[in-house]
Enzyme design. Structure first.
Site, PDB file in Angstrom:
ATOM      1  N   ASP A  70       0.864  -1.183   0.000  1.00  0.00           N
ATOM      2  CA  ASP A  70       0.000   0.000   0.000  1.00  0.00           C
ATOM      3  C   ASP A  70       0.906   1.240   0.000  1.00  0.00           C
ATOM      4  O   ASP A  70       2.133   1.136   0.063  1.00  0.00           O
ATOM      5  CB  ASP A  70      -0.969  -0.021   1.197  1.00  0.00           C
ATOM      6  CG  ASP A  70      -2.201   0.848   0.915  1.00  0.00           C
ATOM      7  OD1 ASP A  70      -2.165   1.656  -0.031  1.00  0.00           O
ATOM      8  OD2 ASP A  70      -3.203   0.722   1.645  1.00  0.00           O
TER       9      ASP A  70
HETATM   10  C1  BGC Z   1      -5.091   3.183   0.239  1.00  0.00           C
HETATM   11  C2  BGC Z   1      -5.274   2.167  -0.867  1.00  0.00           C
HETATM   12  C3  BGC Z   1      -5.145   2.838  -2.207  1.00  0.00           C
HETATM   13  C4  BGC Z   1      -3.816   3.547  -2.285  1.00  0.00           C
HETATM   14  C5  BGC Z   1      -3.561   4.201  -3.623  1.00  0.00           C
HETATM   15  C6  BGC Z   1      -3.868   4.049   0.038  1.00  0.00           C
HETATM   16  O1  BGC Z   1      -3.825   5.074   0.941  1.00  0.00           O
HETATM   17  O2  BGC Z   1      -5.034   2.514   1.478  1.00  0.00           O
HETATM   18  O3  BGC Z   1      -6.533   1.565  -0.737  1.00  0.00           O
HETATM   19  O4  BGC Z   1      -5.321   1.905  -3.222  1.00  0.00           O
HETATM   20  O5  BGC Z   1      -3.761   4.528  -1.277  1.00  0.00           O
HETATM   21  O6  BGC Z   1      -4.387   5.282  -3.831  1.00  0.00           O
END
Ligand code: BGC
Length: 718
Positions: free
Chosen positions: A262
């Protein structure tokens, strides 16, 4: 076909690490103007940047096209970058939140919406979406419950798999499809106290039975990518969690797609205090199978050295890079690196009438009629409608994380009513605001005045859309006080009132339930929300949504969910009751349980029959449930099948959904719905860490959650 192995053999270690790095589009865009700023922060040189393999979060397809074009000029290997984005509930035409989609209990709805999102996203330059999010959820204080399909593993798995299939189709080269990335592995939804990013502490038993199945279902559906979670599970952050990442994901499930961290979650290993060293964080994450590092650049900075030190093998590096290259090949990027992106930022496939129609029908199917004493549907003969409340006339009902969706393009409730009731006078009064600390009652008097003379009153209440989603945790999920006061004053002058509620999480609606005659919960319904609301309120469409995540009576009940094991020593609600399980202030049950949802039809569950009351491990038993639409209103009903293992070596849930079917019933129609029960459906995660079933009695029921009916015994013989 590109010869990927040959390509790999020509790449330097630095170039390989570039393929394992994903950066935010801003880095590339700002770099055009200032090559020192963002790159310096990431400890990257301009040369490093030419090797980067993927990009996330650009704002417009023209940006994506420009970044790709520049990259293909700069990269000596001419390996196209892959562009990823969060297309959570639509790209430009926004449909209801995933938690609402769960309420449809209808994979056709989910499939249709997802295919539409994929088509629009392709034009938006998206090649991979960070969807589906299938984190199992029980605690509505957590803002990200909106992204999940709810508190049941079967529902979450079914909806997650449907999304994967719809996004990816049969062939990723087809430019109607994009690759999907299931997230957040694992159990991010178990965040302690509902506080986002807080640690998750759950038994293996609960993980295996409730939290893990939906990720597995997406893998079985062929998902190309998987994203790890930010959080620590039982003390070990996912990116460092060998048990999750190696034993379960790779060894047990055989996942062979690309794993991505993530957002800067490799860096978070330092924040998690697993290691003080960036270099060690890179080593841990990579060796646990995280292929792509999102946004932080520890891989680029340290893996070359780790290889030299023998801490990371170059063979493993090659395997990871090959997985990324293979994904690019499957997407056809080597032949067409833009893949249908619309450079003018104005695509004819966005927001078409057809797409709006899909979004409207989905919003209609996801709304839940929580309460109705007969007030709804309103008659279309009304002359004067009072439309009251902070959600009466706002486009801010598309919901959090609406990608390229714009509130200005969405149909407000007022607009929906105007379309449906062209001859009626519609008086709009906001009454109050929707912030939690709003105390300004200066709008009450006008709202009450409007309600007095109206033939129908619609109270549009709820919590703002940016109170749910990432980073939005709450300690009190009750409908805000001022809105409750407004509701009381309105109902005091006009009983022909229905509340239309909006939120990204289940709210505590206990007081509203006592105050208003009817409640129709819309969640955040998306671009066509206003049209859907009008159709439902005035009976053009019959509500059919069922609760996907329990609505508690009070925030203090969280986490609350239907499939719990038995609470022993249950006693009466209230104070001064000794040695019993009960709350002093309210009942233990949710206000609206999982599976609850009313209709304008009246469905009578007449019978449940089993083809046999005994079965061996290889047998199948047919369950026939007869349902009669006793009303003269056609409608849809979700028929659910539940089971309970009456005695087992491990305390079993009091009820567990094992199958469901959503069906249309004509007025007066009687249908017999068939389900098949076999031994695997009766298994559980046993005390010896294996999935097992035990001989003995199982109860098979229909109805829903704590309203089970027609329970029959089925004996498993071994
Ligand atoms: C979130 C993810 C997301 C990623 C990219 C993160 O902060 O937890 O769910 O896909 O950002 O935007």
């Amino acid at each position: 076909m590109t010869d990927l192995k040959k390509l790999l053999s020509q790449m330097t270690v630095k170039e390989k690490l570039g393929q394992l790095t994903q950066l935010n589009a801003r880095v590339f865009i700002d770099t055009q103007a200032d090559i020192t700023g963002p790159l310096l922060n990431l400890k990257l040189t301009k040369e490093d940047l030419t090797t980067v393999g993927s990009v996330l979060n650009y704002w417009k397809p023209s940006e994506m096209v420009a970044i790709q074009r520049q990259h293909l000029k700069d990269d000596r290997n001419k390996i196209p970058m892959v562009f990823m984005m969060d297309v959570i509930h639509g790209y430009r035409t926004i449909f209801p939140l995933p938690l609402a989609l769960g309420c449809s209990f209808n994979t056709d709805v989910v499939t249709e919406c997802t295919k539409m999102a994929a088509r629009e996203a392709v034009a938006g330059g998206v090649q991979v979406t960070f969807t589906p999010m299938v984190d199992y959820v029980r605690d509505a204080r957590w803002g990200r419950v909106m992204e999940s399909c709810g508190e049941d593993a079967l529902l979450n798995s079914t909806m997650g798999a449907a999304q994967v299939k719809a996004f990816q189709g049969d062939d990723l080269r087809n430019k109607e499809n994009i690759a999907a990335c299931v997230k957040h592995f694992a159990a991010y939804g178990g965040a302690d106290t509902g506080l986002d990013y807080s640690p998750v502490d759950i038994s293996e038993h609960t993980l295996r039975e409730h939290y893990l199945p939906a990720y597995k279902a997406c893998i079985d559906a062929g998902v190309e990518m998987l994203m790890t979670s930010y959080t620590a599970v039982n003390g070990v952050p996912s990116n460092a969690n060998e048990w999750l990442m190696k034993k379960i994901l790779k060894d047990e499930w055989g996942f062979s797609g690309v794993v991505i961290s993530d957002y800067s979650a490799v860096k978070d290993l330092v924040e998690h205090a697993i290691t003080p060293s960036e270099k060690e964080a890179a080593e841990i994450a990579f060796n646990n199978g995280v292929d792509i590092e999102m946004v932080s650049t520890f891989y680029m900075s340290h893996i070359e050295e780790l290889i030299a030190e023998g801490k990371i093998s170059e063979e493993k590096l090659d395997e990871a890079v090959l997985r990324v290259l293979e994904l690019k090949e499957k997407l056809g990027l080597f032949e067409d690196p833009y893949r249908g992106a619309c450079e003018t930022d104005d695509s004819e496939v966005w927001l078409t009438e057809e797409n709006r129609d899909i979004a409207r029908r989905a919003a209609e199917e996801c709304a839940i009629l929580l309460k109705n004493d007969g007030t709804l549907p309103f008659s279309k003969d009304v002359k004067k409608v009072a439309l009251i409340g902070p959600f009466a006339d706002t486009g801010d009902i598309i919901g959090f994380w609406a990608c390229s969706g714009r509130p200005s393009e969405s149909i407000t409730v007022k607009e929906g009513l105007r379309r449906l009731l062209p001859g009626a006078e519609i008086i709009v009064e906001k009454g109050c605001g929707y912030e939690f600390n709003d105390t300004d009652k200066s709008g009450f008097a006008a709202a009450v005045e409007a309600a007095k003379g109206a033939d129908a009153v619609i109270l549009c209440l709820g919590e703002p859309q940016d109170y749910s989603g990432e980073g939005n945790s709450r300690v009190d999920i009750s409908l805000h006080k001022i809105q409750l006061e407004l509701a009381r004053e309105i109902v005091a002058v006009n009983k022909n009132t229905a509340a239309l509620t909006f939120s990204g999480r289940p709210l505590v609606l206990s007081e509203l339930d006592e105050t208003v005659p009817a409640i129709l919960h819309m969640w955040f319904p998306g671009t066509e929300g206003g049209n859907a609301a009008a159709n439902l309120l005035f009976g053009e469409v019959n509500p059919s949504g069922k609760v996907s995540m329990s609505f508690p009576r009070a925030t203090g009940q969280c986490p609350i969910y239907y499939n719990r094991t038995k609470v022993i020593r249950q006693g009466p609600t209230g104070p001064h009751t000794k040695n019993v399980a009960s709350f002093i202030e309210c009942d233990m049950t949710p206000l609206y349980s999982f599976g609850h949802g009313l209709s304008y039809s009246s469905f009578k569950y007449e019978s449940l029959e089993l083809s046999s009351d005994k079965m061996g491990v290889d047998d199948k038993v047919t369950v026939k449930i007869t349902v009669h639409n006793e009303s003269d209103v056609p409608g849809k009903e979700t028929v659910m099948l539940y089971m309970r293992d009456v005695f087992a070596s491990n305390a079993r849930p009091m009820q567990q959904l094992i199958a469901f079917k959503k069906l249309h019933f004509e007025a007066g129609e009687r249908r017999t719905v068939e389900f098949t029960v076999d031994e695997p459906m009766l298994r559980f995660w046993g005390n010896d860490h294996k999935k097992i079933s035990e001989a003995g009695e199982f109860e098979i029921s229909t109805g829903y959650a704590d309203h089970l009916i027609h329970t029959k015994s089925l004996w498993l013989e071994k």
